[in-house]
Design a protein around this motif. Sequence first.
Motif, PDB file in Angstrom:
ATOM      1  N   SER A  26      37.044  30.220 -10.097  1.00  0.00           N
ATOM      2  CA  SER A  26      38.412  30.574  -9.701  1.00  0.00           C
ATOM      3  C   SER A  26      38.939  29.709  -8.557  1.00  0.00           C
ATOM      4  N   ASP A  27      38.070  29.045  -7.816  1.00  0.00           N
ATOM      5  CA  ASP A  27      38.542  28.187  -6.735  1.00  0.00           C
ATOM      6  C   ASP A  27      38.904  26.778  -7.221  1.00  0.00           C
ATOM      7  N   GLN A  28      38.776  26.529  -8.522  1.00  0.00           N
ATOM      8  CA  GLN A  28      39.159  25.241  -9.100  1.00  0.00           C
ATOM      9  C   GLN A  28      40.475  25.402  -9.869  1.00  0.00           C
ATOM     10  N   ASP A  29      41.455  24.625  -9.491  1.00  0.00           N
ATOM     11  CA  ASP A  29      42.754  24.683 -10.158  1.00  0.00           C
ATOM     12  C   ASP A  29      42.688  24.013 -11.525  1.00  0.00           C
TER      13      ASP A  29
END
Length: 65
Positions: A26-29
């Motif tokens: 979730s921290d990767q766009d």
Amino acid sequence: MRVVQITGSNTGDAPILPELLNQIPSDQDIDSVTADGAYDTRKCHEAIAASAARAVVPPRKNAKP
């Protein structure tokens, strides 16, 4: 490319997309999701939108407005 899954001929491509997107931390766009017309389904578009990405998916050949 961030995730890939190979399926047999007895598994449709589109149902796998939400699972694939969930594998991306979730921290990767995700800027965009590019796929062929087989992914032009409501569930695929919803999964792409939920990841805040832009869908680059052509309409299926039998698509209706």
